[in-house]
Design a protein around this motif. Structure first.
Motif, PDB file in Angstrom:
ATOM      1  N   THR A 290       0.787  -1.230   0.000  1.00 53.48           N
ATOM      2  CA  THR A 290       0.000   0.000   0.000  1.00 53.48           C
ATOM      3  C   THR A 290       0.823   1.286   0.000  1.00 53.48           C
ATOM      4  O   THR A 290       0.330   2.324  -0.474  1.00 53.48           O
ATOM      5  CB  THR A 290      -0.951   0.016   1.213  1.00 53.48           C
ATOM      6  N   VAL A 291       2.038   1.290   0.535  1.00 58.31           N
ATOM      7  CA  VAL A 291       2.856   2.509   0.512  1.00 58.31           C
ATOM      8  C   VAL A 291       3.128   2.909  -0.935  1.00 58.31           C
ATOM      9  O   VAL A 291       3.508   2.087  -1.765  1.00 58.31           O
ATOM     10  CB  VAL A 291       4.186   2.279   1.259  1.00 58.31           C
ATOM     11  N   LYS A 292       2.891   4.176  -1.249  1.00 62.03           N
ATOM     12  CA  LYS A 292       3.024   4.698  -2.613  1.00 62.03           C
ATOM     13  C   LYS A 292       2.240   3.855  -3.621  1.00 62.03           C
ATOM     14  O   LYS A 292       2.636   3.694  -4.770  1.00 62.03           O
ATOM     15  CB  LYS A 292       4.498   4.811  -3.017  1.00 62.03           C
ATOM     16  N   SER A 293       1.110   3.298  -3.152  1.00 63.53           N
ATOM     17  CA  SER A 293       0.238   2.476  -4.004  1.00 63.53           C
ATOM     18  C   SER A 293       1.009   1.334  -4.668  1.00 63.53           C
ATOM     19  O   SER A 293       0.725   0.946  -5.806  1.00 63.53           O
ATOM     20  CB  SER A 293      -0.444   3.347  -5.067  1.00 63.53           C
ATOM     21  N   GLY A 294       1.995   0.809  -3.955  1.00 62.61           N
ATOM     22  CA  GLY A 294       2.778  -0.302  -4.479  1.00 62.61           C
ATOM     23  C   GLY A 294       3.752   0.078  -5.570  1.00 62.61           C
ATOM     24  O   GLY A 294       4.362  -0.795  -6.191  1.00 62.61           O
ATOM     25  N   GLN A 295       3.932   1.374  -5.817  1.00 59.22           N
ATOM     26  CA  GLN A 295       4.814   1.831  -6.898  1.00 59.22           C
ATOM     27  C   GLN A 295       6.235   2.055  -6.369  1.00 59.22           C
ATOM     28  O   GLN A 295       6.751   3.162  -6.363  1.00 59.22           O
ATOM     29  CB  GLN A 295       4.273   3.124  -7.506  1.00 59.22           C
ATOM     30  N   ASN A 328      -8.706  10.050  -3.000  1.00 63.59           N
ATOM     31  CA  ASN A 328      -8.056  11.360  -3.105  1.00 63.59           C
ATOM     32  C   ASN A 328      -7.180  11.594  -1.877  1.00 63.59           C
ATOM     33  O   ASN A 328      -7.683  11.629  -0.746  1.00 63.59           O
ATOM     34  CB  ASN A 328      -9.122  12.449  -3.203  1.00 63.59           C
ATOM     35  N   PRO A 329      -5.873  11.781  -2.047  1.00 59.95           N
ATOM     36  CA  PRO A 329      -4.979  11.927  -0.897  1.00 59.95           C
ATOM     37  C   PRO A 329      -5.215  13.205  -0.102  1.00 59.95           C
ATOM     38  O   PRO A 329      -4.685  13.351   0.998  1.00 59.95           O
ATOM     39  CB  PRO A 329      -3.587  11.930  -1.538  1.00 59.95           C
ATOM     40  N   ARG A 330      -6.010  14.126  -0.628  1.00 65.75           N
ATOM     41  CA  ARG A 330      -6.324  15.356   0.110  1.00 65.75           C
ATOM     42  C   ARG A 330      -7.310  15.091   1.245  1.00 65.75           C
ATOM     43  O   ARG A 330      -7.475  15.920   2.144  1.00 65.75           O
ATOM     44  CB  ARG A 330      -6.883  16.399  -0.857  1.00 65.75           C
ATOM     45  N   ASP A 331      -7.993  13.957   1.195  1.00 66.00           N
ATOM     46  CA  ASP A 331      -8.884  13.538   2.273  1.00 66.00           C
ATOM     47  C   ASP A 331      -8.042  12.834   3.338  1.00 66.00           C
ATOM     48  O   ASP A 331      -7.381  11.846   3.059  1.00 66.00           O
ATOM     49  CB  ASP A 331      -9.960  12.586   1.724  1.00 66.00           C
ATOM     50  N   GLU A 332      -8.067  13.352   4.555  1.00 64.26           N
ATOM     51  CA  GLU A 332      -7.184  12.829   5.599  1.00 64.26           C
ATOM     52  C   GLU A 332      -7.502  11.396   5.997  1.00 64.26           C
ATOM     53  O   GLU A 332      -6.681  10.732   6.645  1.00 64.26           O
ATOM     54  CB  GLU A 332      -7.237  13.744   6.827  1.00 64.26           C
ATOM     55  N   SER A 333      -8.688  10.895   5.642  1.00 64.69           N
ATOM     56  CA  SER A 333      -9.016   9.508   5.969  1.00 64.69           C
ATOM     57  C   SER A 333      -8.422   8.519   4.984  1.00 64.69           C
ATOM     58  O   SER A 333      -8.414   7.315   5.234  1.00 64.69           O
ATOM     59  CB  SER A 333     -10.530   9.323   6.007  1.00 64.69           C
ATOM     60  N   VAL A 334      -7.909   9.021   3.854  1.00 64.62           N
ATOM     61  CA  VAL A 334      -7.371   8.152   2.811  1.00 64.62           C
ATOM     62  C   VAL A 334      -5.993   7.648   3.208  1.00 64.62           C
ATOM     63  O   VAL A 334      -5.102   8.421   3.560  1.00 64.62           O
ATOM     64  CB  VAL A 334      -7.305   8.894   1.461  1.00 64.62           C
ATOM     65  N   ARG A 335      -5.819   6.348   3.152  1.00 67.95           N
ATOM     66  CA  ARG A 335      -4.539   5.715   3.484  1.00 67.95           C
ATOM     67  C   ARG A 335      -3.684   5.491   2.234  1.00 67.95           C
ATOM     68  O   ARG A 335      -2.470   5.505   2.285  1.00 67.95           O
ATOM     69  CB  ARG A 335      -4.819   4.375   4.175  1.00 67.95           C
ATOM     70  N   MET A 336      -4.325   5.288   1.084  1.00 63.86           N
ATOM     71  CA  MET A 336      -3.603   4.998  -0.148  1.00 63.86           C
ATOM     72  C   MET A 336      -4.157   5.859  -1.272  1.00 63.86           C
ATOM     73  O   MET A 336      -5.367   5.865  -1.526  1.00 63.86           O
ATOM     74  CB  MET A 336      -3.731   3.515  -0.508  1.00 63.86           C
ATOM     75  N   GLY A 337      -3.256   6.604  -1.943  1.00 62.21           N
ATOM     76  CA  GLY A 337      -3.662   7.486  -3.026  1.00 62.21           C
ATOM     77  C   GLY A 337      -3.743   6.758  -4.352  1.00 62.21           C
ATOM     78  O   GLY A 337      -4.137   5.594  -4.426  1.00 62.21           O
ATOM     79  N   SER A 338      -3.327   7.448  -5.410  1.00 60.02           N
ATOM     80  CA  SER A 338      -3.497   6.904  -6.761  1.00 60.02           C
ATOM     81  C   SER A 338      -2.177   6.435  -7.345  1.00 60.02           C
ATOM     82  O   SER A 338      -1.096   6.682  -6.790  1.00 60.02           O
ATOM     83  CB  SER A 338      -4.087   7.973  -7.678  1.00 60.02           C
ATOM     84  N   LEU A 400       6.260 -11.884 -14.248  1.00 57.54           N
ATOM     85  CA  LEU A 400       5.586 -10.613 -14.499  1.00 57.54           C
ATOM     86  C   LEU A 400       5.540  -9.761 -13.238  1.00 57.54           C
ATOM     87  O   LEU A 400       4.985 -10.175 -12.222  1.00 57.54           O
ATOM     88  CB  LEU A 400       4.150 -10.863 -15.000  1.00 57.54           C
ATOM     89  N   GLU A 401       6.124  -8.557 -13.314  1.00 57.45           N
ATOM     90  CA  GLU A 401       6.006  -7.593 -12.218  1.00 57.45           C
ATOM     91  C   GLU A 401       4.871  -6.632 -12.535  1.00 57.45           C
ATOM     92  O   GLU A 401       4.911  -5.923 -13.540  1.00 57.45           O
ATOM     93  CB  GLU A 401       7.302  -6.807 -12.024  1.00 57.45           C
ATOM     94  N   VAL A 402       3.871  -6.592 -11.668  1.00 58.83           N
ATOM     95  CA  VAL A 402       2.789  -5.622 -11.782  1.00 58.83           C
ATOM     96  C   VAL A 402       3.135  -4.484 -10.836  1.00 58.83           C
ATOM     97  O   VAL A 402       3.134  -4.648  -9.615  1.00 58.83           O
ATOM     98  CB  VAL A 402       1.434  -6.247 -11.423  1.00 58.83           C
ATOM     99  N   PHE A 403       3.400  -3.307 -11.393  1.00 60.10           N
ATOM    100  CA  PHE A 403       3.955  -2.196 -10.619  1.00 60.10           C
ATOM    101  C   PHE A 403       2.826  -1.381  -9.992  1.00 60.10           C
ATOM    102  O   PHE A 403       2.506  -0.271 -10.420  1.00 60.10           O
ATOM    103  CB  PHE A 403       4.824  -1.319 -11.532  1.00 60.10           C
ATOM    104  N   GLY A 404       2.226  -1.976  -8.970  1.00 67.84           N
ATOM    105  CA  GLY A 404       1.118  -1.343  -8.274  1.00 67.84           C
ATOM    106  C   GLY A 404       0.836  -2.104  -6.990  1.00 67.84           C
ATOM    107  O   GLY A 404       1.651  -2.919  -6.543  1.00 67.84           O
ATOM    108  N   PRO A 405      -0.323  -1.889  -6.370  1.00 70.77           N
ATOM    109  CA  PRO A 405      -0.644  -2.500  -5.078  1.00 70.77           C
ATOM    110  C   PRO A 405      -1.107  -3.951  -5.222  1.00 70.77           C
ATOM    111  O   PRO A 405      -2.241  -4.305  -4.883  1.00 70.77           O
ATOM    112  CB  PRO A 405      -1.761  -1.595  -4.548  1.00 70.77           C
ATOM    113  N   VAL A 406      -0.200  -4.783  -5.703  1.00 70.27           N
ATOM    114  CA  VAL A 406      -0.540  -6.159  -6.063  1.00 70.27           C
ATOM    115  C   VAL A 406       0.551  -7.096  -5.567  1.00 70.27           C
ATOM    116  O   VAL A 406       1.747  -6.841  -5.762  1.00 70.27           O
ATOM    117  CB  VAL A 406      -0.673  -6.318  -7.596  1.00 70.27           C
ATOM    118  N   ALA A 407       0.149  -8.190  -4.905  1.00 77.45           N
ATOM    119  CA  ALA A 407       1.088  -9.225  -4.485  1.00 77.45           C
ATOM    120  C   ALA A 407       0.405 -10.583  -4.619  1.00 77.45           C
ATOM    121  O   ALA A 407      -0.826 -10.667  -4.630  1.00 77.45           O
ATOM    122  CB  ALA A 407       1.558  -9.004  -3.051  1.00 77.45           C
TER     123      ALA A 407
END
Length: 522
Positions: A290-295, A328-338, A400-407
């Motif tokens: 989840t950190v940096k949306s897995g990027q 939206n990361p501007r919402d303080e309740s959001v833990r993971m952005g885009s 295959l590496e999926v460069f996002g929030p995927v494991a």
């Protein structure tokens, strides 16, 4: 309304690109932000200015003086941090916590090299090991030295770390006395350009020491000369294209590559559900997804567990992922952005679809309702955990590496099988090991160390102090063999080696003693 065109800084001047430009956008709202272009730049003249003016000025300083210069750069960045956070949120879709990973991580690395470099004092070259006797009566010796390269350092960087990606490379380069030209990835170039602009405006670096080219990369490699060095971070496919350029084939320009990496987390057999090691493992997998949306190039992609723990691990990870608010990361309740763009969104979606052909969905990222974001516009993908009960047969998972929030969760029957499965990644930046059996952890280090740049070993006795699977610390090596690119960065003062040339000086002891005031053992 026309957006601002960000200028390039080359040849000691701010220069606007000509012709067609590329627009950078907010990956959550789709709003156009700024434009970039490198068209029409005189790269050869700009590179020559960096070598001749910037390089000469830097080499006229000692390591200690250049370390103080890094400290001055750090103060400039610290003074402007608020603007960097705003740009990161707008252009990269990051939460405040994710911005800190990039921006504060950059500052920490810069500060570390400033402090470490100060210890090198007034030296102008580095010793590389002790002198060796070449004659029986010891009147002729060999002493290896490391001397700063007299070219420039070209950085072709990735989109995921526009701040750290610049300074983790620039800090050892500038400390070594080598001028820097950075070409940030276009999608997130704004933050890199702003940092360079602030440092240039502060006048803390000599003219030609730091340059930036935003926009397309055409012509960059053609402007290289034999004493230059290049550091590339990006896809293995692009790296292969770069390696074929004449600068490397014919002129032996030095190249460092960080490419694809199917990083692993390995839970050892002794870590039962509910144990400290088990809980540390689950927490770190969720964080890395989840950190940096897995990027992150170091993010965990493959999760190896004893077969009898498969269901328990799936349940524990899924329960934590269910609490992650995405949007939206501007919402303080959001833990993971885009993700950084809709193009990257489509690439990640395609990757998930491909992995679903060989794996089941254990936690569906699509089950997350976005917070404050339109799913038709925002580049948001919820964290997705897949699983393949036959880890050996699920070949695509190891390719295959999926460069996002995927494991992907993968079971093993024995520790030997686990080691073999991890090695199917064909070379990675990092693998992390979790357990309380110190002997088994050590044995796994010996079984896996040759195929990884870094092994992050977490046992309960360091559970509260470990720095994190995906965190690249300046004191430790960053890089990896095989598909990870075969490169090396950082590693403490070892990171200076890429920007130096090794020379063996064969001479009488008195000559070597005369060199002593100018050299130091790093």
């Amino acid at each position: 309304m026309t957006t601002e065109l960000l200028p390039n800084f080359l040849g000691g001047e701010w220069v606007a690109g000509q012709g067609e430009s590329q627009t950078l956008t907010d990956p959550v709202t789709g709003e156009a932000l700024v434009r970039v272009s490198s068209a029409g730049l005189d790269l050869k003249a700009g590179f020559a200015f960096a070598r001749e003016r910037g390089g000469a000025a830097l080499r006229a300083m000692s390591y200690g003086q250049r370390a103080a210069m890094l400290g001055a750069v750090l103060k400039v960045l610290q003074a402007n941090r608020d603007s960097y956070e705003a740009i990161s949120t707008a252009n990269s879709g990051t939460t405040k916590a994710d911005t800190a990973v990039d921006v504060d991580g950059a500052m920490f690395t810069l500060g570390w090299f400033a402090k470490a470099g100060a210890a090198l004092g007034e030296a102008r070259a580095l010793l590389d090991g002790p002198a060796a006797r070449l004659a029986k009566d010891d009147v002729f010796r060999s002493q290896h030295l490391l001397l700063p390269a007299r070219g420039l350092a070209l950085f072709i960087n990735a989109f995921n770390f526009p701040a750290w990606g610049l300074w983790e490379k620039a800090a050892p380069a500038l400390l070594s006395g080598v001028p820097v030209v950075v070409k940030p990835a276009t999608a997130t170039a704004w933050l890199t350009q702003k940092m360079v602009a602030d440092v240039v405006a502060a006048g803390v670096l000599p003219a030609g020491a730091l340059s930036i080219v935003c926009g397309g990369s055409g012509g960059l490699l053609d402007a290289l000369a034999g004493e230059d060095v290049v550091s590339f971070t990006g896809s293995a496919a692009t790296a292969a294209t770069i390696r074929g350029h004449a600068a490397f084939r014919e002129h032996s320009v030095r190249l460092n590559v960080e490419a694809d990496s199917l990083n692993s987390a390995l839970l050892l057999p002794d870590a039962a559900p509910g144990s400290d090691a088990f809980n540390l493992f689950v927490r770190e997998v969720v964080r890395e997804m989840t950190v940096k949306s897995g990027q992150k190039c170091t993010a965990i992609r493959r999760v190896f567990v004893p077969a009898e723990r498969y269901d328990a691990v799936a349940e524990a990870i899924g329960a934590k992922l269910a609490g992650i608010r995405v949007g939206n990361p501007r919402d303080e309740s959001v833990r993971m952005g885009s993700l950084v763009s809709r193009d990257q969104y489509r690439t990640v979606r395609d990757g998930i679809a491909a992995l679903r052909g060989v794996a089941e969905v254990l936690h569906d990222g699509d089950s997350h309702a976005l917070v404050g974001a339109d799913p038709a516009v925002a580049a948001c993908v919820g964290p997705t955990l897949l699983g393949a009960r036959d880890a050996a047969a699920a070949t695509l998972v190891h390719d295959l590496e999926v460069f996002g929030p995927v494991a992907t969760l993968l079971p093993y029957a024995s520790l030997d099988e686990a080691h073999a499965l991890v090695r199917r990644g064909q070379g990675s930046l990092v693998a992390s090991l979790y357990g309380a059996d110190h002997a088994a952890l050590a044995a796994s280090c010996l079984a896996l160390g040759d195929l990884h740049g870094r092994l992050h070993v977490v046992s309960p006795d360091c559970g509260a102090a470990h720095t994190g699977h995906g965190n690249v610390m300046p004191q430790s090596l960053h890089g990896g063999p095989g598909r990870a690119g075969g490169g090396e960065e950082l590693g403490g003062l070892r990171g200076l080696g890429f920007y130096h040339r090794r020379c063996a000086v064969q001479a009488a002891p008195a000559v070597l003693e005369a060199l002593a005031p100018a050299v130091i053992q790093p």
